[in-house]
Design a protein around this motif. Structure first.
Motif, PDB file in Angstrom:
ATOM      1  N   TYR A   1       0.314 -33.997  30.600  1.00 27.85           N
ATOM      2  CA  TYR A   1       0.954 -34.303  31.884  1.00 27.85           C
ATOM      3  C   TYR A   1       2.345 -33.675  31.949  1.00 27.85           C
ATOM      4  O   TYR A   1       2.702 -32.999  32.927  1.00 27.85           O
TER       5      TYR A   1
ATOM      6  N   TRP B   1       2.297 -42.403  39.990  1.00 28.79           N
ATOM      7  CA  TRP B   1       2.410 -42.220  38.542  1.00 28.79           C
ATOM      8  C   TRP B   1       3.894 -42.097  38.219  1.00 28.79           C
ATOM      9  O   TRP B   1       4.677 -41.611  39.047  1.00 28.79           O
TER      10      TRP B   1
ATOM     11  N   TYR C   1       6.406 -48.030  38.109  1.00 24.50           N
ATOM     12  CA  TYR C   1       5.334 -47.109  37.707  1.00 24.50           C
ATOM     13  C   TYR C   1       4.741 -47.457  36.345  1.00 24.50           C
ATOM     14  O   TYR C   1       3.781 -46.833  35.912  1.00 24.50           O
TER      15      TYR C   1
ATOM     16  N   ARG D   1       1.136 -45.520  35.372  1.00 20.26           N
ATOM     17  CA  ARG D   1       0.384 -45.281  36.616  1.00 20.26           C
ATOM     18  C   ARG D   1      -0.044 -46.616  37.201  1.00 20.26           C
ATOM     19  O   ARG D   1      -0.256 -47.587  36.474  1.00 20.26           O
TER      20      ARG D   1
END
Lengths: 426, 412
Positions: free
Chosen positions: A344, A375, A422, A219
């Motif tokens: 997630y 992310w 990312y 992230r």
């Protein structure tokens, strides 16, 4: 509807209204910036100019207040963007006023994702509803190209299709078609995780929580720093909306710890009040909110061996090795990091078909988490965790149900090579 | 065995909009992505790679790291002991690596070389970065005490055109506008989402301030972080590669010609030396005409596109007449007639060039050749020039001190 040449932004003093309106002006559209006051609209204009880095876009923008300019702006507009306060009543009243002035076939979109769309147009005509939809921009739109789009039951599908093409071609948005369920895809996933992470603060404190679930886990920003950027008031409003309008296996993660209410009472809302989870001192150093004392405490500068090793691999562009390091680590800290990564993935894949069309597989969710939250896409986390089979085993070990979509091994246009940005070595 | 032809087997460019310094990445991470992306793009067997050549201007200054070739051997366990080299000639560092790789292939030393151009520049602020860039000029004579030496030098290039032929700055603004516009079609361009218009490029103010003289922000390419990687191969390797994919070797682009010159370091001397000639930068012109000669073409009209070194709008203005699109001093005519636009008779910088795509110094020469390859191979996507069969590049180092022109063709 053949083309959009003129747009009216309602709520142009705010970030979403001014910056999305600014993008429209940059692309040559005539844009009305409307808010409660002329000064508010002009503040929005300055934000748009700052985003474009050119005063010239002001030539395409007309500022005014609702009292003096709403009628003219809405009557001329081909598209009305409603970006007023996140309140059903305020939005209903605005739509009622818009209907009085707008041309037939003028498209009206709301930028909300968290309020029930059909309630916002209660009492509006069939023609209004036919041309009504949600275009949910992410902030700041100059850096986050994601835009979720959906209509209500009465929306003409041709309008949604037209807007998809327009938003891609004219505004360079990454379009994510979503189902009409509050919070859509991005905020549903993001804020469930934020909910859990705010609970971890009770165990680890602010600084250690953001250190553990930091950028190296895929992230741009650490999660509590992100909540400070969003604003704790907005965070709480979205969590409340999710609590009210959604129900799933992760519902318990939406519990709001008591300290959040204390922060709200004390107006510790984040960057906009110069203090939230983080507070920057005049010296430039940061202090961190302590949920136990509800006061700020100095930095502890955490150092956990597996985190530092994973960050090193990330710094060298070795993302798989970074996640192998996390997976092989032992102890409570490692357990927490693995739990969040599993959540997630499990939650994202479980929502395929519920928040996005099952025919697009994981791609819609991949897109919104990458282009809206910055992310790493869930499918990329699956890759760095060793692929679908290894991830499925990890989910089982951590007590998560294996989603059907993960079992199906859905493909994505993201890959590890093009997703390096990312993974941030911090 | 001596080889007559050098082929290009594709490659990969990192997203030049990224800020690798903000990601806290090491420069080797960028090289690694460029390498991994190139293997993915070409599907070649990494075990076939015989050497790796790295173009880089100033890793020591920007990220306290030299000896970049050594990082390559960590990218694959089969690279243990692989020969690697690093090359430097300021903004033409990438071209140096390419020229040397060409020579090694032509000499029959290696049959497949991985060439990477790389620079990580956002690690320092603009003043410090400007000072580092000054080492690409004659630092003691041209840069001491000057915050942004290169805008000054390339502003002087515009001044010299103005003195000899007259120069209206509106043509420089149009060059900026075209490059930004082209960049919008390039998914790896730094400025693809930036606002630009002709009027903005003509405006002077808070958001388009004067750097020095006639050079404003919109006249400058922007420094950035980036890497590009491609493979140069011998004819025998290219034939084997093509055959294994059911292709004809004629379908693999090759380097048809090249030119390489060096002018005196000091810009004032370059200008003094050219005072009696038609071309403002004759050594740049010579690199181009040498490439034409080696490629067996008589002029620019046998090209389908050009990727030139527009570090500033003035350098592209110079390239237009030096490539021969117009008579010397008449570059403005090609701009006014739309010749250099994407749909024009001879498009310049369909990628967006350095102004639109970004200018990570050591990467630029390799990025240009990769874009020329993409055009000829027909894989440039949204910025493809239709039916491009032959494309030239011009990579310059310093104030047009080092000049390298390649001509890529061969799409049979």
């Amino acid at each position: 509807m053949n083309s959009i040449k003129t747009v009216a932004i309602l709520g142009a003093s705010g970030t979403v209204g001014s910056l999305s309106g600014g993008l429209m002006a940059q692309n040559g559209l005539k844009v009305y910036f409307l808010s409660r006051t002329q000064q508010g609209s002009e503040r929005g204009l300055q934000k748009a100019i700052s985003q474009a880095r050119s005063e010239l876009i002001a030539h395409n923008i007309v500022c005014g207040d609702y009292e003096h300019l709403l009628k003219e702006a809405v009557a001329e507009a081909d598209w009305v963007v409603e970006a007023v306060a996140e309140d059903v009543g305020i939005k209903q009243q605005m739509h009622e006023r818009v209907e009085v002035y707008k041309k037939p076939q003028t498209i009206v979109s709301s930028t909300t994702s968290s309020l029930p769309l059909s309630e916002l147009v209660k009492g509006r005509s069939a023609e209004f509803k036919k041309n009504f939809l949600s275009t949910h921009f992410y902030n700041p739109p100059g850096r986050m190209p994601a835009c979720e789009i959906t209509g209500i039951e009465e929306t003409d599908p041709a309008i949604v299709d037209f807007m998809k093409v327009f938003l891609v071609n004219q505004l360079r948005r990454a379009i994510i078609p979503v189902k009409n369920i509050p919070a859509f895809a991005g905020n549903r996933i993001g804020f469930v995780l934020f909910g859990r992470i705010t609970s971890l603060v009770l165990e680890f404190g602010v600084e250690m929580t953001d250190y553990l679930i930091g950028p190296y886990t895929g992230r741009l920003m650490a999660p509590l720093a992100t909540i400070d950027l969003v604003g704790l008031d907005i965070h709480k409003a979205i969590i409340d909306s999710l609590n009210k309008h959604t129900k799933d296996a992760m519902h318990s993660w939406l519990a709001v710890p008591g300290y959040i209410n204390t922060m709200l009472q004390r107006k510790l809302l984040g960057y906009k009040t110069k203090g939230g989870f983080y507070k920057k001192l005049e010296s430039g150093k940061y202090v961190f909110f302590d949920p136990a004392t509800c006061d700020y405490i100095p930095a502890i500068e955490p150092h956990v061996a597996f985190v530092e090793k994973a960050k090193h691999f990330t710094r060298m562009g070795m993302y798989r090795e970074a996640f192998e390091t996390i997976l092989s680590a032992q102890g409570r800290e490692a357990e927490v990091v693995k739990n969040i990564l599993c959540a997630y993935v499990a939650y994202s894949y479980s929502l395929v078909g519920e928040v996005t069309d099952s025919r697009v597989g994981i791609e819609g969710i991949d897109d919104v988490m990458s282009y809206g939250f910055h992310w790493a896409a869930p499918s990329i986390i699956v890759e760095v965790l060793g692929g679908p089979d290894a991830t499925a085993r990890l989910l089982s070990q951590n007590g998560f149900e294996i989603p059907d979509a993960l079992k199906a091994g859905l493909k994505s246009h993201f890959n590890i090579i093009n997703s390096g940005k990312y993974f941030v070595a911090k | 065995m001596k080889n007559d032809a050098v082929y290009i087997i594709g490659g990969y460019q990192t997203d030049f909009a990224r800020n690798w310094a903000r990601e806290n990445k090491h420069i080797a991470a960028m090289m690694r992505e460029a390498y991994q992306g190139s293997v993915e793009a070409t599907k070649l067997d990494a075990g076939d790679i015989k050497a790796a050549f790295i173009g880089n201007f100033a890793g020591e200054l920007y990220c306290t790291q030299g000896h970049l070739g050594a990082f390559f051997v960590d990218f694959d366990r089969r690279f243990a002991g692989l020969p690697t080299m690093r090359f430097e000639a300021a903004c033409a560092s990438g071209a140096m690596a390419l020229l040397s790789a060409m020579a090694h292939i032509e000499a029959g030393i290696y049959d497949l070389i991985c060439v990477i151009g790389v620079e990580l520049m956002k690690s320092v602020d603009s003043a410090k970065g400007g000072d580092f860039l000054g080492t690409a000029a004659w630092y003691e004579k041209e840069c001491v005490g000057i915050e942004f030496p290169f805008p000054k030098l390339f502003g002087k290039l515009g001044d010299e055109y103005d003195k000899r032929y007259r120069l209206d700055n509106k043509y420089l603004a149009r060059i900026a506008e075209i490059n930004y516009s082209n960049a919008k079609n390039n998914p790896n361009a730094q400025t693809r989402d930036w606002y630009m218009s002709f009027d903005h490029a003509c405006t002077t103010g808070k958001y388009n301030s004067v750097i020095i003289g006639r050079i404003k922000v919109t006249d400058c390419s922007q420094i950035t972080d980036g890497a590009a990687c491609l493979y140069l191969a011998s004819q025998s390797y290219a034939a084997k590669y093509a055959a294994s994919r059911g292709l004809k070797i004629d379908g693999i682009p090759k380097i048809e010609g090249w030119g390489h010159t060096t002018a005196p370091m000091e810009f004032a001397r370059k200008i003094a030396d050219s005072a009696k000639g038609q071309y403002v930068l004759p050594m740049t012109r010579k690199a181009i005409t040498d490439a034409y000669h080696r490629a067996g073409i008589k002029d620019c009209w046998e090209l389908d596109a050009i990727e030139t070194h527009d570090c500033f709008t003035t350098s592209e203005y110079m390239a237009i007449d030096h490539f021969g699109l117009t008579k010397p001093g008449e570059s403005w005519k090609a701009i006014e007639d739309g010749i250099i636009e994407k749909d024009g008779k001879l498009p310049i910088n369909p990628s967006g060039g350095l102004i639109g795509c970004g200018h990570p110094v050591g990467a630029t020469g390799v990025r240009q050749l990769l874009d020329a390859y993409k055009q000829v191979a027909g894989t440039a996507g949204e910025y493809q020039v239709p039916n491009a069969k032959r494309v030239a590049t011009l990579n310059i180092g310093g104030s047009a001190t080092t000049n390298v022109c390649f001509i890529v063709g061969g799409n049979g």
